[in-house]
Design an enzyme around this catalytic site. Sequence first.
Site, PDB file in Angstrom:
ATOM      1  N   ASP A  85       1.148  -0.979   0.015  1.00  0.00           N
ATOM      2  CA  ASP A  85      -0.242   0.019  -0.053  1.00  0.00           C
ATOM      3  C   ASP A  85       0.995   1.457   0.070  1.00  0.00           C
ATOM      4  O   ASP A  85       0.476   2.221  -0.602  1.00  0.00           O
ATOM      5  CB  ASP A  85      -1.096   0.199   1.531  1.00  0.00           C
ATOM      6  CG  ASP A  85      -2.236  -1.188   1.128  1.00  0.00           C
ATOM      7  OD1 ASP A  85      -1.927  -1.406   0.254  1.00  0.00           O
ATOM      8  OD2 ASP A  85      -2.633  -0.888   2.515  1.00  0.00           O
ATOM      9  N   LYS A 119      -5.582  -2.795  -7.285  1.00  0.00           N
ATOM     10  CA  LYS A 119      -5.939  -1.991  -6.051  1.00  0.00           C
ATOM     11  C   LYS A 119      -6.602  -0.962  -6.190  1.00  0.00           C
ATOM     12  O   LYS A 119      -7.540  -1.455  -7.641  1.00  0.00           O
ATOM     13  CB  LYS A 119      -4.412  -0.907  -5.715  1.00  0.00           C
ATOM     14  CG  LYS A 119      -3.379  -2.031  -5.072  1.00  0.00           C
ATOM     15  CD  LYS A 119      -3.898  -3.068  -3.421  1.00  0.00           C
ATOM     16  CE  LYS A 119      -3.035  -4.608  -3.323  1.00  0.00           C
ATOM     17  NZ  LYS A 119      -3.048  -5.081  -2.429  1.00  0.00           N
ATOM     18  N   ARG A 129      -2.644   0.447  -9.926  1.00  0.00           N
ATOM     19  CA  ARG A 129      -1.436   1.507  -9.042  1.00  0.00           C
ATOM     20  C   ARG A 129      -0.013   1.888 -10.175  1.00  0.00           C
ATOM     21  O   ARG A 129       0.459   2.663  -9.683  1.00  0.00           O
ATOM     22  CB  ARG A 129      -1.044   1.819  -7.793  1.00  0.00           C
ATOM     23  CG  ARG A 129      -2.422   1.977  -6.986  1.00  0.00           C
ATOM     24  CD  ARG A 129      -2.022   1.777  -5.460  1.00  0.00           C
ATOM     25  NE  ARG A 129      -3.388   2.398  -4.685  1.00  0.00           N
ATOM     26  CZ  ARG A 129      -3.943   2.506  -3.705  1.00  0.00           C
ATOM     27  NH1 ARG A 129      -2.930   1.205  -2.586  1.00  0.00           N
ATOM     28  NH2 ARG A 129      -4.762   2.702  -2.755  1.00  0.00           N
TER      29      ARG A 129
END
Length: 440
Positions: A325, A352, A356
Amino acid sequence: MKHRKKGEKPLNKTVMPLKSGLQGNITIPGDKSISHRAVLFASLAEGETKITGFLRGEDCLSTISCMKKLGVNITENDDEIIVNGKGLHGFTEPNEILNVGNSGTTIRLLSGVLSGQPFSSVLVGDDSIAKRPMGRVTGPLKMMDAKIDGRNVAEFTPLHIRGGQLKGIHYLSPVASAQVKSAILLAGLYAKGETKITEPHKSRDHTERMLESFGVRVEATTDSAAIHGGQALTATDIHVPGDISSAAFMLVAGAVVPGSEITLRNVGMNPTRTGIIDVLQAMGADLTIHNERYLGGEPSTDLTIRYSSLTGITISGELIPRLIDEIPAIAVLASQAEGTTIIRDAEELKVKETNRIDTVVHQLAQIGVSIEATEDGMVIHGKSDIHGGTVQSFHDHRIGMSMVLCGLISTDAVIVKDTEAIAVSYPSFFEDLQRLSGDK
Ligand code: S3P
């Protein structure tokens, strides 16, 4: 993707380059992963659980809303959440659709729990959730005998789950995913015999730790977790430490804004989440870890970071699940390091809240960062001069926060579109940043 409610204006932010360094200290808000689990497990427990440090981000509020629709009584006070647990078999069939909003953790963990319920429920989310793969949980849950339908053979929402008696399986997961692991372990509570999952690398282990706090025995190794069906959860008070994934944005800000020295209090330091600390240290950041403590089965500390020169590194393998993350923030960090940073083995970024790899690379390139996408990550050439411009968040909280960081060190203003998405995980992000920039 978080969408604006009807009539709500888009929150586009103009971020001006800072004239001096960030200074002072802030307390990092509660961990998103742990907050979800606290509400969910407390709902499954027998008795009353008080949760302190809960993150009132939109994702965790979606978990509360779904649990209420399953008949759980939850009181939301300013300083604590009180959950009156229903026990493993006390939920009632929801008479409306369960909407998880933008939250992958809510839909995947809840799918595991609903697979064990003797009733029917329907799960939906926002446009981003509609694009995210659900087969990684519905596949193994179906192997355990759950009846799950959904678009493209339960690969995508809406999901319709008809639960009941399950059977234990040993699942070899192709991905290191705590959402998959947790869904299977939670379904395992309702299964005959043992349910076990083995992963290619260990994913975050908050489920294993918190189930133990609720009195459930979980056998965990470096790459597996196993549970015996039929174990009851007993209510216990939970304190949620600060979210290292939120702290990551402030750590990067402190490391890249010249003249900064900031202290972040209450940072969760679960070893399955501390990849960002390893990266900062390997790049040569000036980081001090102090006041180490242990609360409710999870370690936490305070962190002080000062601006310093940084060097590019390669990030790959078992480190990836420990910082997945944080990669949008790490890309900004790497843009300010001398030399090349290579991020590999990170295909999971594609599934995600946005893809990303695409969103980070395109938006950073737009404002002057020398960065290329690869099949499983990205390559960043430092040190880049960031110039002003307009960038999109694509309604992804972590993309929005990364772009704001760029504005702090650019030569001109950076306009970040649709920053309201940041409230998904870090509602006080702008206040905290303002506090550190002396603009109180
Ligand atoms: C989470 C697990 C991770 C992480 C997500 C939260 C959790 O996802 O990216 O933000 O709370 O279990 P995966 O399980 O897909 O790796």
